[in-house]
Design a protein around this motif. Structure first.
Motif, PDB file in Angstrom:
ATOM      1  N   GLY A   1       0.805  -1.213   0.000  1.00  0.00           N
ATOM      2  CA  GLY A   1       0.000   0.000   0.000  1.00  0.00           C
ATOM      3  C   GLY A   1       0.841   1.267   0.000  1.00  0.00           C
ATOM      4  N   GLU A   2       0.468   2.206   0.850  1.00  0.00           N
ATOM      5  CA  GLU A   2       1.133   3.508   0.891  1.00  0.00           C
ATOM      6  C   GLU A   2       2.591   3.375   1.307  1.00  0.00           C
ATOM      7  N   GLY A   3       2.878   2.463   2.224  1.00  0.00           N
ATOM      8  CA  GLY A   3       4.274   2.263   2.624  1.00  0.00           C
ATOM      9  C   GLY A   3       5.130   1.772   1.472  1.00  0.00           C
ATOM     10  N   LEU A   4       4.593   0.868   0.660  1.00  0.00           N
ATOM     11  CA  LEU A   4       5.317   0.387  -0.518  1.00  0.00           C
ATOM     12  C   LEU A   4       5.501   1.510  -1.535  1.00  0.00           C
ATOM     13  N   ARG A   5       4.504   2.344  -1.677  1.00  0.00           N
ATOM     14  CA  ARG A   5       4.627   3.470  -2.620  1.00  0.00           C
ATOM     15  C   ARG A   5       5.764   4.404  -2.215  1.00  0.00           C
TER      16      ARG A   5
END
Length: 615
Positions: A437-441
């Protein structure tokens, strides 16, 4: 010898301290006219030197000064020197030895300095790599981070407990779970020697603790048996939500019976319950008849709960259901041509519509568009080509991370762009496994910034307009400097990032999607949810395509390959493959056909070959 007095004095002390060598030195001193008082004083000091802690200067000289160098004859030279009767010749040889020792000492310091420099550089590189890994993974959730210093689930500990032996195991990995169940030992830090020793001593010396750990192990070891494992497994399955989506049903498709739905493979569970019942009923009665009956009842209850299809509520749309068209189709044509320009792509769609005009008008054939483009890009392209979104039954977008359906209802439209599409959220629930999610982005943005900094130019630029919840998209401005897919995948694996990395055919787009998402996986999902048989699906592709091109060729479905000069050559980012498409897919099999060009007549001939069109 000037500047080497310490070496001369050290050699003299060796000669004085070494038995016969001391006598030779004394005799030599008497020959030189030295008084007996000096000789007696030297012998006394030598005696004191030998008596002080049994110190042997000769041994120290050989072991500490000479060792570590390829000077095997230095000790022999010293022995010969000490045996010389002529003081002048002996002093000359001592001076030569002093020079050799000085060179050896200098060489030793040089080697030690180089070794220290190498170790320091190695530590700096290790620390830099560790910090780099920490920076890349700091935004990931705990489930996305790779575990370090972990121990596997060891059967040795279980076998030891079965024989009544306590355990001393590491405080991480599998032993933690084993100790939580058995409670038959002590967990320690594998890097702390004192803690390991104390745990061992405590178990050996404390008989009460040993007996308690032994009893706990024998008492709880049954929890790792196969019957207990199956019992826990079925109990946990009951609490889980259905893994596979349910078929959408309506009055139009009432002929499809409920038993035909592969809902979460519950029919298989029901069959398991029957097999368990038969096998348990056939067991011979004995001393453990009560335990067998109890176990059988537990298995049957768990399996019946799982197989209770009637207890699960179903979404039953009305007769005018929004998505009922997919189920009515006898055949589905998937258009996944990636190797053509936009104008040719639009013309391919129109020619396919023209070739199947009769079946399309009767509703026997449906169409699905599969592409790496975002739904907004695809909608703009279709409008510019004069094609309505309602001509398709579904859209597989963003390299298979999004599945959309055309919708005429304003309440179902995408909120941001107000596009006439509706996203299948159930499909997202099937591919969200291990998605950062946002952490991977944030991690990928940091990685792209580092790549841009290394090359001195902007290679990767985040494409926020084309990105979605389950697709992180980047524009590739310089494909010549872009790393190949293999290198990016290796970097992702090192950082424990579970995702798919795909380049578009022309190399201008890089999509990062969940590990369970793909365009071929989306086709399987259509079968599970809508009952579209994979053998009735025909995929039309070009001569080459995106990174996932080979995944669209093999399988149960049919494949039509469009050949001709209108296919553009793949970008060089795809040229680093160590294999050819022929090594992955057999192009000679019955379900694959190739035609020249994309004219309506050629398309109609290929579709007739697969039985999609009637003669």
């Amino acid at each position: 010898m000037a500047g080497n007095d310490w070496i001369n004095s050290y050699l003299e002390a060796i000669l004085d301290a070494g038995g016969a060598a001391g006598d030779l030195s004394a005799a030599a001193g008497s020959g030189d006219g030295r008084d007996g008082t000096a000789v007696e004083k030297r012998d006394k000091s030598s005696l004191m030197l030998r008596e002080r802690g049994r110190f042997s200067p000769a041994r120290y000289f050989v072991e500490e000064v000479i060792s570590g160098f390829d000077e095997t004859d230095l000790y022999k030279t010293w022995v010969r020197t000490s045996a010389m009767r002529s003081p002048q010749e002996r002093n000359t040889r001592l001076e030569n030895m002093s020079w050799r020792i000085w060179n050896l000492a200098r060489k030793k310091k040089q080697i030690e300095g180089e070794e220290a420099s190498r170790l320091s550089k190695q530590r700096m590189e290790f620390e830099k790599a560790r910090q780099y890994a920490a920076d890349l993974s700091e935004d990931l959730s705990e489930g996305e981070k790779g575990e370090t210093n972990n121990e596997p689930f060891g059967l040795t500990l279980i076998e030891a407990a079965a024989y009544g032996l306590p355990m001393v195991a590491t405080r991480n990995g599998g032993p933690v779970d084993i100790h939580r169940v058995l409670d038959n030992g002590i967990l320690v830090d594998p890097h702390n020697q004192n803690e390991i020793a104390e745990a061992l001593y405590k178990l050996v010396s404390d008989k009460h603790l040993w007996s308690q750990c032994r009893q706990n192990g024998l008492k709880n070891i049954h929890k790792f048996s196969w019957p207990e494992h199956c019992q826990n497994y079925l109990a946990r399955v009951v609490t889980l939500k259905p893994r596979h989506p349910r078929w959408q049903k309506n009055d139009v498709a009432a002929e499809i019976s409920e038993a035909d739905s592969p809902e979460d493979s519950l029919r298989d569970i029901h069959d398991i319950s029957l097999n368990l019942k038969l096998s348990l009923d056939s067991e011979k009665s004995g001393s453990k008849e009560g335990n067998s009956n109890a176990l059988r009842r537990h298995f049957e209850d768990a399996a019946q709960k799982l197989s209770g299809v009637n207890d699960i509520k179903k979404d039953v749309p009305g007769e005018n259901g929004k998505w009922s068209s997919l189920r009515r189709r006898k055949h589905i044509i998937v258009i996944a041509v990636d190797s053509v320009q936009d104008a040719d792509f639009v013309q391919v769609i129109k020619n396919i519509f023209e070739a199947s005009r009769n079946e399309r008008s009767s509703g026997a054939v449906g169409f699905v568009l599969s592409t790496a483009r975002a739904i907004s890009e695809l909608h703009t392209l279709l409008i510019s080509g004069g094609i309505e979104a309602s001509d398709f039954d579904a859209f597989i977008c963003n390299s298979g991370s999004d599945l959309c359906y055309p919708s005429s209802s304003s309440e179902d439209m995408l909120n941001l762009a107000e596009l006439p599409f509706m996203i299948d959220l159930d499909y997202h629930s099937q591919i969200e496994y291990r998605w950062g999610g946002e952490g991977l982005r944030k991690t990928l943005i940091r990685w792209a910034a580092e790549k841009n900094k290394e090359s001195g130019q902007k290679i990767f630029i985040e494409d926020e307009e084309c990105s979605s919840t389950y697709c992180i998209s980047f524009k590739v401005s310089n494909t010549a400097a872009a790393p190949p897919v293999k290198e990016i995948r290796r970097t992702m694996r090192i950082q424990a990032l579970r995702c798919h990395v795909l380049y578009s055919h022309d190399g201008s787009k890089l999509n990062v999607i969940p590990v369970l998402a793909s365009r071929s996986q989306a086709l399987r999902y259509l079968y599970i949810r809508w009952g579209v048989e994979l053998s009735n699906i025909t995929v039309i592709v070009g001569e080459c395509g995106d990174t996932d091109y080979e995944g669209l060729l093999g399988g149960v479905h049919k494949t039509i390959i469009l050949k001709g000069s209108f296919n553009t050559a793949p970008n060089q980012v795809h040229a680093n493959r160590s294999y050819s498409s022929q090594d992955v897919v057999s192009f000679d099999k019955q379900g694959i056909a190739s035609i020249e060009g994309y004219g309506p007549d050629n398309l109609k001939s290929a579709l007739r070959q697969f039985g999609i069109l009637k003669d």
